[in-house]
Design an enzyme around this catalytic site. Sequence first.
Site, PDB file in Angstrom:
ATOM      1  N   LEU A 215      11.770 -19.824  -4.083  1.00  0.00           N
ATOM      2  CA  LEU A 215      10.692 -18.964  -3.587  1.00  0.00           C
ATOM      3  C   LEU A 215       9.452 -19.219  -4.425  1.00  0.00           C
ATOM      4  O   LEU A 215       9.546 -19.354  -5.650  1.00  0.00           O
ATOM      5  CB  LEU A 215      11.101 -17.479  -3.726  1.00  0.00           C
TER       6      LEU A 215
ATOM      7  N   ASP B  55       0.830  -1.205   0.000  1.00  0.00           N
ATOM      8  CA  ASP B  55       0.000   0.000   0.000  1.00  0.00           C
ATOM      9  C   ASP B  55       0.870   1.262   0.000  1.00  0.00           C
ATOM     10  O   ASP B  55       1.971   1.255   0.554  1.00  0.00           O
ATOM     11  CB  ASP B  55      -0.909  -0.022   1.237  1.00  0.00           C
TER      12      ASP B  55
ATOM     13  N   HIS C 144       2.708   3.167  -9.018  1.00  0.00           N
ATOM     14  CA  HIS C 144       2.575   1.723  -9.273  1.00  0.00           C
ATOM     15  C   HIS C 144       3.825   1.193  -9.985  1.00  0.00           C
ATOM     16  O   HIS C 144       4.296   0.096  -9.686  1.00  0.00           O
ATOM     17  CB  HIS C 144       1.319   1.438 -10.103  1.00  0.00           C
TER      18      HIS C 144
HETATM   19  C1  FPP Z   1      -2.178   0.014  -3.320  1.00  0.00           C
HETATM   20  O1  FPP Z   1      -1.649   1.317  -3.228  1.00  0.00           O
HETATM   21  C2  FPP Z   1      -1.563  -0.650  -4.449  1.00  0.00           C
HETATM   22  C3  FPP Z   1      -2.243  -1.228  -5.467  1.00  0.00           C
HETATM   23  C4  FPP Z   1      -3.711  -1.280  -5.543  1.00  0.00           C
HETATM   24  C5  FPP Z   1      -1.529  -1.795  -6.610  1.00  0.00           C
HETATM   25  C6  FPP Z   1      -0.372  -2.655  -6.252  1.00  0.00           C
HETATM   26  C7  FPP Z   1       0.434  -2.801  -7.449  1.00  0.00           C
HETATM   27  C8  FPP Z   1       1.752  -2.749  -7.482  1.00  0.00           C
HETATM   28  C9  FPP Z   1       2.617  -2.661  -6.307  1.00  0.00           C
HETATM   29  C10 FPP Z   1       2.374  -2.775  -8.812  1.00  0.00           C
HETATM   30  C11 FPP Z   1       3.324  -3.878  -8.930  1.00  0.00           C
HETATM   31  C12 FPP Z   1       2.710  -5.205  -8.932  1.00  0.00           C
HETATM   32  C13 FPP Z   1       2.946  -6.087  -9.896  1.00  0.00           C
HETATM   33  C14 FPP Z   1       2.427  -7.450  -9.773  1.00  0.00           C
HETATM   34  C15 FPP Z   1       3.689  -5.735 -11.097  1.00  0.00           C
HETATM   35  P1  FPP Z   1      -2.610   2.546  -3.489  1.00  0.00           P
HETATM   36  O2  FPP Z   1      -2.583   2.839  -4.932  1.00  0.00           O
HETATM   37  O3  FPP Z   1      -3.955   2.252  -2.915  1.00  0.00           O
HETATM   38  O4  FPP Z   1      -1.875   3.663  -2.679  1.00  0.00           O
HETATM   39  P2  FPP Z   1      -2.562   4.843  -1.862  1.00  0.00           P
HETATM   40  O5  FPP Z   1      -3.234   4.221  -0.669  1.00  0.00           O
HETATM   41  O6  FPP Z   1      -1.385   5.679  -1.469  1.00  0.00           O
HETATM   42  O7  FPP Z   1      -3.492   5.554  -2.787  1.00  0.00           O
END
Ligand code: FPP
Length: 229
Positions: free
Chosen positions: A127, A16, A33
Amino acid sequence: MPQRTSDSLHAAIIMDGNGRWATARGLPRVAGHRAGAEALRRTVEAAPDLGVGTLTVYAFSSDNWQRPPVEVSALMKLFHVYLRREQARCIEQGVRVSVVGRRDRLPRMLLPVIEGCEQATERGRKLHLRLAVDYSSRDAIVRAAARLKKQATRDDLSKALGGEDVDLLIRTGGEKRLSDFLLWECAYAELVFTPVMWPDFDASHLAAALAEFRSRERRFGTVPKVALG
Ligand code: FPP
């Protein structure tokens, strides 16, 4: 539910903070992301030497479909790029990749890439990386229960869910909730919450979370070891 007997851990991460990381830098959320994908690559590389045998990461929840279409589409493209780009590295590093969650709502172009990566890496033993995409723990439990007969046991349900108990759950980004992630599998997980935004996460943060985990006594409902005599 079977508890793990091997020394290697099942760690799970709620990644997150990507959006806030990007916004704080005046960048679009998708830049967060992209940086998050780099953090995942670093974490996967560090995990085996820190004693992690299985790593399940929350890449896209079933509720994330409610995000703006432009963000959803950018995330789907990022998964595509990541799986194609990381496949060779995963084979080299002995990482087996699986994708957990629903596949019927994913863009069709993603499916052969997922299947190709799973097949190409299936012999990886250092892993097991499980990417949770279009994943909802409640839905997974409902679907597993529907496949079972009425008198199913805890073990039956665990097997139907297809995963192992989680030993350590880490959530980055400062929030302290589970957000429909591995609810059954986390029954006795140790929880570590860190304010570090996911794109900043690296081996040192993973090592710190594991040190915290190892400093705790896991009792599984019983009393402290000293009291057992
Ligand atoms: C939550 O942060 C994150 C996500 C919903 C996306 C997670 C994706 C990645 C880490 C990209 C990499 C993954 C792969 C498999 C390539 P948020 O966007 O909700 O953050 P915020 O709470 O700060 O808005």
